[in-house]
Design a protein around this motif. Sequence first.
Motif, mmCIF file in Angstrom:
data_model
loop_
_atom_site.group_PDB
_atom_site.id
_atom_site.type_symbol
_atom_site.label_atom_id
_atom_site.label_comp_id
_atom_site.label_asym_id
_atom_site.label_seq_id
_atom_site.Cartn_x
_atom_site.Cartn_y
_atom_site.Cartn_z
ATOM 1 N N VAL A 213 5.808 107.932 -70.318
ATOM 2 C CA VAL A 213 5.897 107.135 -71.551
ATOM 3 C C VAL A 213 5.620 108.025 -72.755
ATOM 4 O O VAL A 213 6.328 107.972 -73.761
ATOM 5 C CB VAL A 213 4.914 105.941 -71.513
ATOM 6 C CG1 VAL A 213 4.777 105.286 -72.872
ATOM 7 C CG2 VAL A 213 5.349 104.929 -70.471
ATOM 8 N N TRP A 214 4.588 108.861 -72.660
ATOM 9 C CA TRP A 214 4.247 109.734 -73.781
ATOM 10 C C TRP A 214 5.375 110.729 -74.053
ATOM 11 O O TRP A 214 5.728 110.965 -75.206
ATOM 12 C CB TRP A 214 2.941 110.477 -73.486
ATOM 13 C CG TRP A 214 2.495 111.304 -74.643
ATOM 14 C CD1 TRP A 214 1.746 110.894 -75.699
ATOM 15 C CD2 TRP A 214 2.792 112.687 -74.867
ATOM 16 N NE1 TRP A 214 1.555 111.936 -76.569
ATOM 17 C CE2 TRP A 214 2.186 113.051 -76.081
ATOM 18 C CE3 TRP A 214 3.492 113.641 -74.156
ATOM 19 C CZ2 TRP A 214 2.275 114.329 -76.597
ATOM 20 C CZ3 TRP A 214 3.577 114.920 -74.679
ATOM 21 C CH2 TRP A 214 2.977 115.248 -75.888
ATOM 22 N N ASN B 204 2.145 107.042 -80.481
ATOM 23 C CA ASN B 204 1.413 107.104 -79.217
ATOM 24 C C ASN B 204 0.903 105.756 -78.723
ATOM 25 O O ASN B 204 0.233 105.692 -77.699
ATOM 26 C CB ASN B 204 0.247 108.089 -79.341
ATOM 27 C CG ASN B 204 0.751 109.496 -79.521
ATOM 28 O OD1 ASN B 204 1.509 110.004 -78.700
ATOM 29 N ND2 ASN B 204 0.374 110.131 -80.614
ATOM 30 N N ALA B 205 1.224 104.682 -79.423
ATOM 31 C CA ALA B 205 0.709 103.360 -79.057
ATOM 32 C C ALA B 205 1.171 102.934 -77.673
ATOM 33 O O ALA B 205 0.390 102.383 -76.891
ATOM 34 C CB ALA B 205 1.120 102.323 -80.098
ATOM 35 N N LYS B 206 2.421 103.195 -77.350
ATOM 36 C CA LYS B 206 2.920 102.787 -76.034
ATOM 37 C C LYS B 206 2.205 103.541 -74.912
ATOM 38 O O LYS B 206 1.948 102.978 -73.853
ATOM 39 C CB LYS B 206 4.426 103.005 -75.948
ATOM 40 C CG LYS B 206 5.196 102.003 -76.776
ATOM 41 C CD LYS B 206 6.673 102.124 -76.564
ATOM 42 C CE LYS B 206 7.382 101.066 -77.386
ATOM 43 N NZ LYS B 206 8.807 101.028 -77.100
ATOM 44 N N THR C 61 2.190 107.100 -67.352
ATOM 45 C CA THR C 61 1.688 107.264 -68.707
ATOM 46 C C THR C 61 2.215 108.551 -69.333
ATOM 47 O O THR C 61 2.622 108.566 -70.496
ATOM 48 C CB THR C 61 0.146 107.263 -68.714
ATOM 49 O OG1 THR C 61 -0.300 106.012 -68.193
ATOM 50 C CG2 THR C 61 -0.403 107.469 -70.102
ATOM 51 N N ARG D 194 8.418 108.993 -75.626
ATOM 52 C CA ARG D 194 8.110 108.574 -77.000
ATOM 53 C C ARG D 194 8.029 109.777 -77.942
ATOM 54 O O ARG D 194 8.368 109.664 -79.101
ATOM 55 C CB ARG D 194 6.787 107.812 -76.991
ATOM 56 C CG ARG D 194 6.527 107.018 -78.182
ATOM 57 C CD ARG D 194 7.470 105.825 -78.246
ATOM 58 N NE ARG D 194 7.204 105.153 -79.489
ATOM 59 C CZ ARG D 194 8.124 104.776 -80.351
ATOM 60 N NH1 ARG D 194 9.379 104.944 -80.082
ATOM 61 N NH2 ARG D 194 7.797 104.207 -81.466
ATOM 62 N N VAL E 123 -1.217 101.906 -74.524
ATOM 63 C CA VAL E 123 -1.062 100.634 -73.816
ATOM 64 C C VAL E 123 -0.803 100.895 -72.333
ATOM 65 O O VAL E 123 -1.328 100.198 -71.464
ATOM 66 C CB VAL E 123 0.069 99.800 -74.447
ATOM 67 C CG1 VAL E 123 0.431 98.614 -73.571
ATOM 68 C CG2 VAL E 123 -0.334 99.335 -75.832
ATOM 69 N N SER E 124 -0.024 101.923 -72.033
ATOM 70 C CA SER E 124 0.253 102.288 -70.646
ATOM 71 C C SER E 124 -1.025 102.710 -69.926
ATOM 72 O O SER E 124 -1.226 102.365 -68.758
ATOM 73 C CB SER E 124 1.284 103.414 -70.594
ATOM 74 O OG SER E 124 1.559 103.788 -69.275
#
Length: 98
Positions: free
Chosen positions: A73-74, A25-27, A70, A77, A30-31
């Motif tokens: 991205v989640w 979940n880091a990306k 966001t 990922r 960051v988003s």
Amino acid sequence: MVPTDAQTSAGIQRQSATGAFVARNAKAVVSVFGGVINILAVSAALIQIAPPNVAGVGAALLAVMETLRTVNVWLVRNEPALEAKAVELAGVSGSGAA
């Protein structure tokens, strides 16, 4: 009190599970932070340049776009984990109905 091998192993497994969650979940995190900074910067610029009603609409649209980015991205990922869970649930409901 000295930890036993079982306690040490459980602690390592917990750390690795937490580490995997954070890495996965880091990306997205960051988003979120990038989106908040982007919204603040653009909103400040809009407030100085655009009329108030246009600035508000622009900031709201940007907030929606950043939220969607966001979420995207989640989802990207976590797609393998979501797909595995969906297959698992479909298998459980399929075997229960048969």
